[in-house]
Design an enzyme around this catalytic site. Structure first.
Site, mmCIF file in Angstrom:
data_model
loop_
_atom_site.group_PDB
_atom_site.id
_atom_site.type_symbol
_atom_site.label_atom_id
_atom_site.label_comp_id
_atom_site.label_asym_id
_atom_site.label_seq_id
_atom_site.Cartn_x
_atom_site.Cartn_y
_atom_site.Cartn_z
ATOM 1 N N SER A 128 0.829 -1.200 0.000
ATOM 2 C CA SER A 128 0.000 0.000 0.000
ATOM 3 C C SER A 128 0.860 1.245 0.000
ATOM 4 C CB SER A 128 -0.942 -0.001 1.198
ATOM 5 O OG SER A 128 -0.261 0.510 2.322
ATOM 6 N N LYS A 129 0.247 2.312 -0.505
ATOM 7 C CA LYS A 129 0.958 3.583 -0.615
ATOM 8 C C LYS A 129 1.422 4.055 0.754
ATOM 9 C CE LYS A 129 -1.320 6.449 -3.727
ATOM 10 N NZ LYS A 129 -1.662 7.774 -4.163
ATOM 11 N N ARG A 130 0.602 3.735 1.753
ATOM 12 C CA ARG A 130 0.934 4.181 3.107
ATOM 13 C C ARG A 130 2.275 3.610 3.577
ATOM 14 N NH1 ARG A 130 -2.295 2.245 7.006
ATOM 15 N NH2 ARG A 130 -3.414 1.083 5.403
ATOM 16 N N GLY A 147 4.683 3.185 1.796
ATOM 17 C CA GLY A 147 5.712 3.713 0.898
ATOM 18 C C GLY A 147 6.100 2.691 -0.143
#
Ligand code: GLU
Length: 498
Positions: A252-254, A256
Protein backbone atom coordinates in the site's frame (compact mmCIF):
# COMPACT_ATOMS: atom_id res chain seq x y z
CA UNK A 1 -2.80 -16.83 -34.69
CA UNK A 2 -0.29 -14.29 -33.58
CA UNK A 3 -0.43 -13.08 -30.01
CA UNK A 4 -2.01 -9.71 -29.22
CA UNK A 5 -1.93 -8.58 -25.61
CA UNK A 6 -2.76 -5.29 -23.97
CA UNK A 7 -1.78 -3.34 -20.90
CA UNK A 8 -4.92 -1.49 -19.89
CA UNK A 9 -4.23 0.90 -17.03
CA UNK A 10 -6.46 3.56 -15.60
CA UNK A 11 -4.47 6.79 -15.69
CA UNK A 12 -4.08 7.65 -12.03
CA UNK A 13 -1.03 9.90 -12.36
CA UNK A 14 1.52 7.41 -11.10
CA UNK A 15 2.54 3.85 -11.83
CA UNK A 16 2.07 1.33 -9.02
CA UNK A 17 4.81 -1.29 -8.81
CA UNK A 18 2.12 -3.97 -9.25
CA UNK A 19 1.01 -2.32 -12.48
CA UNK A 20 4.60 -2.25 -13.62
CA UNK A 21 4.73 -6.01 -13.05
CA UNK A 22 1.49 -6.39 -15.06
CA UNK A 23 2.84 -4.20 -17.86
CA UNK A 24 6.15 -6.05 -17.86
CA UNK A 25 4.70 -9.57 -17.97
CA UNK A 26 2.31 -8.51 -20.71
CA UNK A 27 5.07 -6.87 -22.71
CA UNK A 28 7.27 -9.95 -22.28
CA UNK A 29 4.49 -12.28 -23.45
CA UNK A 30 4.25 -10.18 -26.62
CA UNK A 31 7.98 -9.96 -27.23
CA UNK A 32 8.75 -13.60 -26.46
CA UNK A 33 6.10 -14.74 -28.96
CA UNK A 34 6.69 -12.11 -31.63
CA UNK A 35 3.27 -10.80 -30.84
CA UNK A 36 1.92 -7.28 -30.45
CA UNK A 37 1.78 -5.28 -27.26
CA UNK A 38 -0.99 -2.71 -27.05
CA UNK A 39 -1.53 0.16 -24.65
CA UNK A 40 -5.16 0.94 -23.92
CA UNK A 41 -6.16 3.69 -21.54
CA UNK A 42 -9.15 2.72 -19.41
CA UNK A 43 -10.45 6.07 -18.26
CA UNK A 44 -14.21 5.50 -18.08
CA UNK A 45 -14.38 4.80 -14.36
CA UNK A 46 -12.48 7.85 -13.33
CA UNK A 47 -14.00 10.43 -11.06
CA UNK A 48 -11.83 13.11 -12.52
CA UNK A 49 -9.17 13.35 -15.13
CA UNK A 50 -5.60 13.58 -13.87
CA UNK A 51 -3.86 16.03 -16.13
CA UNK A 52 -0.85 14.71 -17.99
CA UNK A 53 -1.40 11.24 -16.52
CA UNK A 54 -1.27 9.40 -19.83
CA UNK A 55 1.91 11.17 -20.91
CA UNK A 56 3.67 10.48 -17.63
CA UNK A 57 2.55 6.86 -17.74
CA UNK A 58 4.02 6.41 -21.22
CA UNK A 59 7.16 8.22 -20.12
CA UNK A 60 7.82 6.07 -17.05
CA UNK A 61 7.15 2.88 -19.03
CA UNK A 62 9.57 4.07 -21.69
CA UNK A 63 12.15 4.73 -18.97
CA UNK A 64 11.75 1.13 -17.84
CA UNK A 65 12.13 -0.04 -21.45
CA UNK A 66 8.54 -1.11 -22.12
CA UNK A 67 7.34 -0.02 -25.53
CA UNK A 68 4.09 -0.58 -27.38
CA UNK A 69 3.22 -1.51 -30.94
CA UNK A 70 -0.16 0.19 -30.75
CA UNK A 71 -1.53 2.80 -28.40
CA UNK A 72 -2.67 6.39 -28.07
CA UNK A 73 0.86 7.66 -28.63
CA UNK A 74 1.75 5.44 -31.59
CA UNK A 75 -1.61 4.82 -33.22
CA UNK A 76 -2.61 1.54 -34.82
CA UNK A 77 -5.42 -0.05 -36.78
CA UNK A 78 -7.64 -0.75 -33.80
CA UNK A 79 -7.92 2.72 -32.30
CA UNK A 80 -8.89 4.89 -30.67
CA UNK A 81 -6.93 3.48 -27.74
CA UNK A 82 -8.49 5.68 -25.07
CA UNK A 83 -11.83 4.41 -23.80
CA UNK A 84 -13.51 7.81 -23.40
CA UNK A 85 -12.95 8.26 -27.14
CA UNK A 86 -14.86 5.05 -27.86
CA UNK A 87 -18.26 5.89 -26.36
CA UNK A 88 -20.05 5.64 -29.73
CA UNK A 89 -18.65 2.17 -30.18
CA UNK A 90 -19.90 1.09 -26.74
CA UNK A 91 -23.36 2.52 -27.48
CA UNK A 92 -23.61 0.35 -30.54
CA UNK A 93 -22.68 -2.75 -28.58
CA UNK A 94 -25.06 -1.88 -25.78
CA UNK A 95 -27.90 -1.98 -28.29
CA UNK A 96 -26.65 -5.28 -29.66
CA UNK A 97 -26.43 -6.81 -26.20
CA UNK A 98 -29.96 -5.67 -25.34
CA UNK A 99 -31.18 -7.24 -28.55
CA UNK A 100 -29.42 -10.47 -27.77
CA UNK A 101 -30.95 -10.57 -24.31
CA UNK A 102 -27.68 -10.43 -22.42
CA UNK A 103 -28.60 -7.24 -20.61
CA UNK A 104 -31.57 -5.13 -19.64
CA UNK A 105 -32.48 -1.56 -18.78
CA UNK A 106 -32.90 -0.83 -15.12
CA UNK A 107 -34.91 2.27 -14.21
CA UNK A 108 -34.55 1.99 -10.43
CA UNK A 109 -33.76 5.30 -8.81
CA UNK A 110 -30.74 5.75 -6.53
CA UNK A 111 -33.20 6.22 -3.63
CA UNK A 112 -34.89 2.90 -4.28
CA UNK A 113 -31.53 1.14 -4.57
CA UNK A 114 -30.40 2.66 -1.31
CA UNK A 115 -33.52 1.50 0.44
CA UNK A 116 -33.19 -1.96 -1.10
CA UNK A 117 -29.63 -2.26 0.18
CA UNK A 118 -30.69 -1.10 3.60
CA UNK A 119 -33.38 -3.80 3.71
CA UNK A 120 -30.88 -6.43 2.61
CA UNK A 121 -28.49 -5.35 5.31
CA UNK A 122 -31.16 -5.51 7.97
CA UNK A 123 -32.19 -8.97 6.79
CA UNK A 124 -28.54 -10.05 6.58
CA UNK A 125 -28.86 -10.79 2.87
CA UNK A 126 -26.08 -10.21 0.36
CA UNK A 127 -26.35 -6.68 -1.02
CA UNK A 128 -27.11 -7.01 -4.68
CA UNK A 129 -29.65 -5.79 -7.17
CA UNK A 130 -33.04 -7.47 -6.60
CA UNK A 131 -33.72 -7.68 -10.33
CA UNK A 132 -36.90 -5.62 -10.19
CA UNK A 133 -36.48 -4.37 -13.77
CA UNK A 134 -35.21 -7.64 -15.21
CA UNK A 135 -38.56 -8.73 -16.57
CA UNK A 136 -40.21 -5.47 -17.57
CA UNK A 137 -42.39 -5.87 -20.63
CA UNK A 138 -41.60 -4.04 -23.85
CA UNK A 139 -44.60 -1.82 -23.28
CA UNK A 140 -43.42 -0.92 -19.76
CA UNK A 141 -39.96 -0.10 -21.03
CA UNK A 142 -41.39 1.96 -23.86
CA UNK A 143 -43.50 3.95 -21.44
CA UNK A 144 -40.61 4.67 -19.10
CA UNK A 145 -38.39 5.72 -21.96
CA UNK A 146 -41.09 8.02 -23.29
CA UNK A 147 -41.53 9.69 -19.95
CA UNK A 148 -37.78 10.34 -19.90
CA UNK A 149 -36.86 8.05 -16.99
CA UNK A 150 -33.14 7.48 -16.76
CA UNK A 151 -31.74 3.99 -16.71
CA UNK A 152 -28.61 1.91 -16.40
CA UNK A 153 -27.83 -1.24 -18.35
CA UNK A 154 -27.41 -4.35 -16.23
CA UNK A 155 -25.98 -7.67 -17.21
CA UNK A 156 -28.53 -10.50 -17.11
CA UNK A 157 -26.85 -13.19 -15.08
CA UNK A 158 -28.00 -16.82 -15.06
CA UNK A 159 -30.11 -17.52 -12.00
CA UNK A 160 -28.55 -20.86 -11.18
CA UNK A 161 -25.97 -23.38 -12.28
CA UNK A 162 -22.24 -23.06 -12.52
CA UNK A 163 -20.12 -20.74 -14.61
CA UNK A 164 -16.90 -22.52 -15.46
CA UNK A 165 -13.99 -20.50 -16.76
CA UNK A 166 -10.45 -21.43 -17.67
CA UNK A 167 -7.39 -19.51 -16.53
CA UNK A 168 -4.09 -20.34 -18.24
CA UNK A 169 -2.32 -20.48 -14.88
CA UNK A 170 -4.95 -21.85 -12.53
CA UNK A 171 -6.91 -24.07 -14.89
CA UNK A 172 -10.68 -24.35 -14.44
CA UNK A 173 -12.38 -22.05 -11.97
CA UNK A 174 -15.99 -22.67 -10.98
CA UNK A 175 -18.41 -19.95 -9.95
CA UNK A 176 -21.86 -20.47 -8.53
CA UNK A 177 -24.11 -18.39 -10.78
CA UNK A 178 -26.53 -17.68 -7.95
CA UNK A 179 -23.83 -15.53 -6.35
CA UNK A 180 -23.51 -13.28 -9.37
CA UNK A 181 -25.07 -9.86 -9.28
CA UNK A 182 -26.86 -8.30 -12.24
CA UNK A 183 -24.25 -5.59 -12.12
CA UNK A 184 -24.15 -2.35 -14.07
CA UNK A 185 -22.56 -2.39 -17.53
CA UNK A 186 -23.51 1.11 -18.62
CA UNK A 187 -24.21 3.98 -16.25
CA UNK A 188 -27.08 6.50 -16.57
CA UNK A 189 -24.78 8.93 -18.35
CA UNK A 190 -24.11 6.36 -21.06
CA UNK A 191 -20.56 5.71 -19.86
CA UNK A 192 -19.72 2.01 -19.67
CA UNK A 193 -18.13 0.39 -16.64
CA UNK A 194 -14.88 -1.55 -16.76
CA UNK A 195 -16.74 -4.87 -17.14
CA UNK A 196 -18.39 -3.80 -20.37
CA UNK A 197 -15.83 -1.57 -22.07
CA UNK A 198 -13.02 -3.99 -21.32
CA UNK A 199 -14.74 -6.95 -22.99
CA UNK A 200 -15.92 -4.96 -26.00
CA UNK A 201 -12.45 -3.53 -26.52
CA UNK A 202 -10.62 -6.81 -26.03
CA UNK A 203 -12.87 -8.35 -28.66
CA UNK A 204 -12.65 -5.49 -31.15
CA UNK A 205 -8.91 -5.12 -30.70
CA UNK A 206 -8.35 -8.80 -31.41
CA UNK A 207 -6.78 -9.48 -28.03
CA UNK A 208 -5.72 -13.12 -27.82
CA UNK A 209 -4.73 -13.18 -24.13
CA UNK A 210 -6.38 -11.08 -21.46
CA UNK A 211 -3.53 -10.57 -19.02
CA UNK A 212 -4.27 -8.90 -15.72
CA UNK A 213 -3.76 -9.07 -11.99
CA UNK A 214 -5.63 -11.75 -10.08
CA UNK A 215 -7.77 -9.19 -8.27
CA UNK A 216 -9.85 -9.37 -11.45
CA UNK A 217 -10.70 -13.06 -11.08
CA UNK A 218 -14.14 -12.20 -9.59
CA UNK A 219 -14.90 -10.41 -12.89
CA UNK A 220 -13.95 -13.44 -14.89
CA UNK A 221 -17.39 -15.17 -14.96
CA UNK A 222 -19.10 -11.87 -15.81
CA UNK A 223 -16.69 -11.36 -18.69
CA UNK A 224 -17.13 -14.94 -19.90
CA UNK A 225 -20.92 -14.57 -19.88
CA UNK A 226 -20.66 -11.37 -21.88
CA UNK A 227 -18.59 -13.08 -24.55
CA UNK A 228 -21.21 -15.79 -24.58
CA UNK A 229 -24.11 -13.35 -24.94
CA UNK A 230 -22.41 -11.57 -27.81
CA UNK A 231 -21.56 -14.90 -29.40
CA UNK A 232 -17.88 -13.97 -29.47
CA UNK A 233 -14.96 -16.30 -29.10
CA UNK A 234 -13.24 -15.92 -25.74
CA UNK A 235 -9.61 -14.89 -25.64
CA UNK A 236 -7.34 -16.80 -23.27
CA UNK A 237 -7.17 -15.41 -19.73
CA UNK A 238 -3.99 -15.13 -17.69
CA UNK A 239 -4.27 -13.82 -14.14
CA UNK A 240 -0.96 -12.80 -12.61
CA UNK A 241 -0.47 -13.70 -8.94
CA UNK A 242 -1.01 -11.13 -6.24
CA UNK A 243 2.02 -9.32 -4.82
CA UNK A 244 2.17 -9.20 -1.03
CA UNK A 245 4.55 -7.49 1.34
CA UNK A 246 6.84 -9.52 3.58
CA UNK A 247 4.22 -9.60 6.33
CA UNK A 248 1.75 -11.13 3.91
CA UNK A 249 -0.31 -7.94 3.58
CA UNK A 250 -1.23 -5.91 0.55
CA UNK A 251 1.28 -3.42 -0.80
CA UNK A 252 0.00 0.00 0.00
CA UNK A 253 0.96 3.58 -0.61
CA UNK A 254 0.93 4.18 3.11
CA UNK A 255 3.82 1.80 3.55
CA UNK A 256 5.71 3.71 0.90
CA UNK A 257 7.61 2.18 -1.92
CA UNK A 258 4.91 1.38 -4.39
CA UNK A 259 5.29 4.15 -6.92
CA UNK A 260 7.69 3.41 -9.73
CA UNK A 261 8.37 7.15 -10.11
CA UNK A 262 9.53 7.21 -6.48
CA UNK A 263 11.86 4.30 -7.02
CA UNK A 264 13.35 6.07 -10.01
CA UNK A 265 13.81 9.29 -8.07
CA UNK A 266 15.49 7.45 -5.23
CA UNK A 267 18.07 6.12 -7.64
CA UNK A 268 16.84 2.69 -8.57
CA UNK A 269 17.91 1.68 -12.05
CA UNK A 270 15.43 0.58 -14.69
CA UNK A 271 17.42 -2.65 -15.18
CA UNK A 272 17.09 -3.50 -11.50
CA UNK A 273 13.36 -2.78 -11.37
CA UNK A 274 12.77 -4.86 -14.48
CA UNK A 275 14.78 -7.79 -13.17
CA UNK A 276 13.09 -7.56 -9.78
CA UNK A 277 9.55 -7.28 -11.18
CA UNK A 278 10.09 -10.12 -13.63
CA UNK A 279 10.58 -12.44 -10.67
CA UNK A 280 7.39 -11.36 -8.92
CA UNK A 281 5.43 -14.45 -9.83
CA UNK A 282 7.53 -15.82 -12.67
CA UNK A 283 10.58 -18.02 -12.44
CA UNK A 284 13.14 -18.83 -15.13
CA UNK A 285 13.51 -22.50 -15.99
CA UNK A 286 17.27 -22.51 -15.44
CA UNK A 287 17.09 -20.66 -12.10
CA UNK A 288 19.39 -17.92 -13.35
CA UNK A 289 17.81 -14.91 -11.71
CA UNK A 290 19.97 -12.18 -13.20
CA UNK A 291 18.15 -11.21 -16.36
CA UNK A 292 18.18 -8.11 -18.48
CA UNK A 293 15.11 -6.94 -20.35
CA UNK A 294 16.44 -8.28 -23.64
CA UNK A 295 17.18 -11.67 -22.08
CA UNK A 296 13.70 -11.73 -20.56
CA UNK A 297 12.22 -10.91 -23.96
CA UNK A 298 13.64 -14.19 -25.16
CA UNK A 299 12.99 -16.54 -22.27
CA UNK A 300 9.73 -15.37 -20.69
CA UNK A 301 6.85 -17.83 -20.87
CA UNK A 302 3.32 -17.95 -19.52
CA UNK A 303 3.77 -21.51 -18.27
CA UNK A 304 6.37 -20.45 -15.72
CA UNK A 305 4.08 -17.91 -14.09
CA UNK A 306 2.92 -19.21 -10.72
CA UNK A 307 -0.45 -18.91 -9.04
CA UNK A 308 0.79 -18.42 -5.48
CA UNK A 309 1.39 -14.94 -4.10
CA UNK A 310 4.66 -13.23 -4.93
CA UNK A 311 6.53 -11.48 -2.13
CA UNK A 312 7.79 -7.97 -2.49
CA UNK A 313 11.21 -8.15 -0.86
CA UNK A 314 12.80 -4.70 -0.78
CA UNK A 315 16.20 -6.21 0.14
CA UNK A 316 16.15 -8.20 -3.04
CA UNK A 317 15.44 -5.05 -5.02
CA UNK A 318 18.41 -3.38 -3.31
CA UNK A 319 20.52 -6.37 -4.15
CA UNK A 320 19.61 -6.13 -7.83
CA UNK A 321 20.14 -2.40 -7.81
CA UNK A 322 23.61 -2.74 -6.29
CA UNK A 323 24.40 -5.44 -8.81
CA UNK A 324 23.40 -3.31 -11.79
CA UNK A 325 25.12 -0.23 -10.37
CA UNK A 326 28.38 -2.16 -10.05
CA UNK A 327 28.15 -3.17 -13.67
CA UNK A 328 27.81 0.40 -14.91
CA UNK A 329 30.84 1.93 -16.60
CA UNK A 330 32.18 4.89 -14.62
CA UNK A 331 30.98 7.48 -17.11
CA UNK A 332 27.44 6.09 -16.94
CA UNK A 333 27.65 6.04 -13.16
CA UNK A 334 28.63 9.70 -13.09
CA UNK A 335 25.86 10.55 -15.50
CA UNK A 336 23.37 8.89 -13.16
CA UNK A 337 24.89 10.57 -10.08
CA UNK A 338 25.09 14.11 -11.47
CA UNK A 339 21.43 15.08 -10.91
CA UNK A 340 21.73 14.03 -7.26
CA UNK A 341 24.98 15.91 -6.68
CA UNK A 342 23.53 18.98 -8.36
CA UNK A 343 20.24 18.72 -6.46
CA UNK A 344 22.11 18.46 -3.18
CA UNK A 345 23.83 21.71 -4.17
CA UNK A 346 27.28 20.16 -3.97
CA UNK A 347 28.15 21.08 -7.54
CA UNK A 348 26.78 23.16 -10.38
CA UNK A 349 27.08 22.25 -14.03
CA UNK A 350 28.82 24.98 -16.01
CA UNK A 351 28.74 23.15 -19.29
CA UNK A 352 28.87 19.58 -20.41
CA UNK A 353 32.39 19.03 -19.12
CA UNK A 354 32.96 21.47 -16.33
CA UNK A 355 31.41 21.80 -12.94
CA UNK A 356 31.78 24.22 -10.10
CA UNK A 357 32.08 22.95 -6.56
CA UNK A 358 29.55 25.17 -4.82
CA UNK A 359 31.41 25.64 -1.52
CA UNK A 360 34.96 26.17 -2.77
CA UNK A 361 34.03 27.63 -6.17
CA UNK A 362 36.71 25.40 -7.64
CA UNK A 363 36.04 24.34 -11.22
CA UNK A 364 36.52 20.65 -11.92
CA UNK A 365 36.07 18.40 -14.93
CA UNK A 366 34.23 15.16 -15.49
CA UNK A 367 37.30 13.04 -14.82
CA UNK A 368 37.64 14.51 -11.33
CA UNK A 369 34.02 13.71 -10.51
CA UNK A 370 34.32 10.27 -12.06
CA UNK A 371 37.21 9.61 -9.70
CA UNK A 372 34.99 10.49 -6.77
CA UNK A 373 31.92 8.46 -7.69
CA UNK A 374 34.09 5.54 -8.70
CA UNK A 375 35.32 5.33 -5.10
CA UNK A 376 31.78 4.49 -3.99
CA UNK A 377 30.91 2.38 -6.99
CA UNK A 378 31.06 -0.91 -5.10
CA UNK A 379 29.21 0.33 -2.08
CA UNK A 380 26.15 2.31 -3.04
CA UNK A 381 22.81 0.54 -3.26
CA UNK A 382 20.87 3.45 -4.72
CA UNK A 383 22.27 6.19 -6.91
CA UNK A 384 20.94 8.72 -4.39
CA UNK A 385 23.28 7.19 -1.75
CA UNK A 386 26.12 8.89 -3.55
CA UNK A 387 25.31 12.25 -1.97
CA UNK A 388 25.93 11.17 1.63
CA UNK A 389 28.80 8.95 0.59
CA UNK A 390 30.89 11.62 -1.10
CA UNK A 391 29.70 14.99 0.19
CA UNK A 392 32.89 15.47 2.25
CA UNK A 393 34.83 15.89 -0.98
CA UNK A 394 32.86 19.04 -1.71
CA UNK A 395 33.01 20.58 1.75
CA UNK A 396 34.97 23.72 2.40
CA UNK A 397 35.34 23.11 6.08
CA UNK A 398 34.61 19.75 7.64
CA UNK A 399 32.56 19.66 10.79
CA UNK A 400 33.08 16.72 13.12
CA UNK A 401 33.60 15.85 16.73
CA UNK A 402 37.40 16.07 17.34
CA UNK A 403 37.17 13.04 19.61
CA UNK A 404 36.65 10.81 16.59
CA UNK A 405 40.24 11.63 15.56
CA UNK A 406 41.39 9.44 18.44
CA UNK A 407 42.02 5.90 17.39
CA UNK A 408 41.33 3.36 20.15
CA UNK A 409 43.14 4.52 23.29
CA UNK A 410 45.20 7.24 21.65
CA UNK A 411 45.70 10.48 23.46
CA UNK A 412 45.25 13.88 21.85
CA UNK A 413 48.99 14.42 22.11
CA UNK A 414 49.69 11.24 20.12
CA UNK A 415 47.20 12.22 17.42
CA UNK A 416 48.81 15.62 17.22
CA UNK A 417 52.23 14.12 16.92
CA UNK A 418 51.25 11.66 14.19
CA UNK A 419 49.36 14.23 12.16
CA UNK A 420 52.20 16.75 12.47
CA UNK A 421 54.62 14.09 11.24
CA UNK A 422 52.31 13.26 8.35
CA UNK A 423 51.95 16.89 7.46
CA UNK A 424 55.69 17.20 7.19
CA UNK A 425 56.28 14.19 4.94
CA UNK A 426 53.27 14.93 2.73
CA UNK A 427 54.41 18.50 2.28
CA UNK A 428 57.64 17.15 0.81
CA UNK A 429 55.86 15.18 -1.93
CA UNK A 430 55.96 17.02 -5.25
CA UNK A 431 52.55 17.72 -6.74
CA UNK A 432 53.37 15.87 -9.96
CA UNK A 433 53.98 12.63 -8.07
CA UNK A 434 50.95 13.01 -5.83
CA UNK A 435 49.25 9.71 -6.61
CA UNK A 436 47.80 6.76 -4.74
CA UNK A 437 50.87 4.61 -5.19
CA UNK A 438 53.32 7.28 -4.00
CA UNK A 439 51.12 8.19 -1.04
CA UNK A 440 50.80 4.60 0.00
CA UNK A 441 54.58 4.07 -0.23
CA UNK A 442 55.60 7.24 1.55
CA UNK A 443 53.07 6.99 4.35
CA UNK A 444 53.81 3.27 4.72
CA UNK A 445 57.52 3.97 5.09
CA UNK A 446 56.86 6.71 7.60
CA UNK A 447 54.77 4.35 9.74
CA UNK A 448 57.40 1.62 9.55
CA UNK A 449 60.38 3.85 10.24
CA UNK A 450 58.83 5.09 13.45
CA UNK A 451 57.48 1.69 14.41
CA UNK A 452 53.99 3.13 14.69
CA UNK A 453 50.73 1.28 14.62
CA UNK A 454 49.06 1.58 11.20
CA UNK A 455 45.74 2.57 12.71
CA UNK A 456 47.29 5.30 14.83
CA UNK A 457 48.29 7.13 11.66
CA UNK A 458 45.69 6.18 9.06
CA UNK A 459 42.70 6.59 11.38
CA UNK A 460 43.36 10.24 12.27
CA UNK A 461 44.33 10.86 8.65
CA UNK A 462 41.02 9.45 7.42
CA UNK A 463 39.04 11.52 9.91
CA UNK A 464 40.96 14.69 9.02
CA UNK A 465 40.27 14.21 5.33
CA UNK A 466 36.68 13.04 5.50
CA UNK A 467 35.28 14.04 8.88
CA UNK A 468 34.04 10.50 9.37
CA UNK A 469 35.04 7.15 10.77
CA UNK A 470 34.33 5.20 7.61
CA UNK A 471 35.16 6.26 4.10
CA UNK A 472 36.66 4.96 0.90
CA UNK A 473 40.41 4.19 0.94
CA UNK A 474 42.28 7.02 2.59
CA UNK A 475 45.06 7.13 -0.04
CA UNK A 476 42.47 7.39 -2.80
CA UNK A 477 40.72 10.17 -0.93
CA UNK A 478 44.00 12.08 -0.42
CA UNK A 479 44.87 11.61 -4.06
CA UNK A 480 41.55 13.02 -5.27
CA UNK A 481 41.59 15.89 -2.81
CA UNK A 482 45.05 16.85 -4.06
CA UNK A 483 48.04 18.00 -2.09
CA UNK A 484 46.81 21.45 -1.20
CA UNK A 485 43.41 20.34 0.13
CA UNK A 486 44.89 17.32 1.93
CA UNK A 487 47.37 19.48 3.82
CA UNK A 488 44.65 22.02 4.52
CA UNK A 489 42.41 19.37 6.05
CA UNK A 490 45.20 17.93 8.20
CA UNK A 491 45.94 21.41 9.48
CA UNK A 492 42.22 21.82 10.13
CA UNK A 493 42.27 18.68 12.28
CA UNK A 494 45.31 19.93 14.19
CA UNK A 495 43.52 23.20 14.86
CA UNK A 496 40.57 21.29 16.21
CA UNK A 497 42.65 19.50 18.83
CA UNK A 498 44.77 22.44 19.90
N1 GLU B 1 -8.21 -0.90 -16.12
C1 GLU B 1 -7.90 -2.07 -15.36
C2 GLU B 1 -6.88 -1.69 -14.29
O1 GLU B 1 -6.60 -0.57 -14.14
C3 GLU B 1 -7.34 -3.10 -16.29
C4 GLU B 1 -7.52 -4.51 -15.90
C5 GLU B 1 -7.32 -5.36 -17.15
O2 GLU B 1 -6.19 -5.42 -17.60
O3 GLU B 1 -8.29 -5.90 -17.64
O4 GLU B 1 -6.36 -2.50 -13.58
Amino acid sequence: MSVRVRFAPSPTGFLHIGSLRTALFTYLIARSTNGKCILRIEDTDQEREVEGAVESLIEILRWVGITFDEGPHVGGEYGPYVQTQRIDIYNKYTELLLEKGGAYRCFCTPERLKEMREQQRVNKLPTRYDRKCRDLTDAEIEKKLKSGETFVIRQKMPLNGNVIVYDEIRGEIHFDASNLDDHVLVKTNGIPTYQFANVVDDHLMGITHVTRADEWIPSFPKNALLYQSFGWEMPKFVHYPVILNKQGGKLSKRHGDVMVEEFRDKGYLADALVNFCALLGWHPKDDNEILSLSELEKCFDIKSIGASPATFDADKLDYFNGYYIRRMPTDALLLACLPYLINANLIKALDNDSFKIVKSEKVVGRAYLEGIVELEHERIKRISDVVDAVDFFFADELKYDPNILLWKKMTTAEVKENLTGLLKILDEIKTDVWNVHALEGIIGDYIKSLGLNVGSVLWPLRVSLTGRKASPGVFEVAYILGKHETLKRIKGALDLIQ
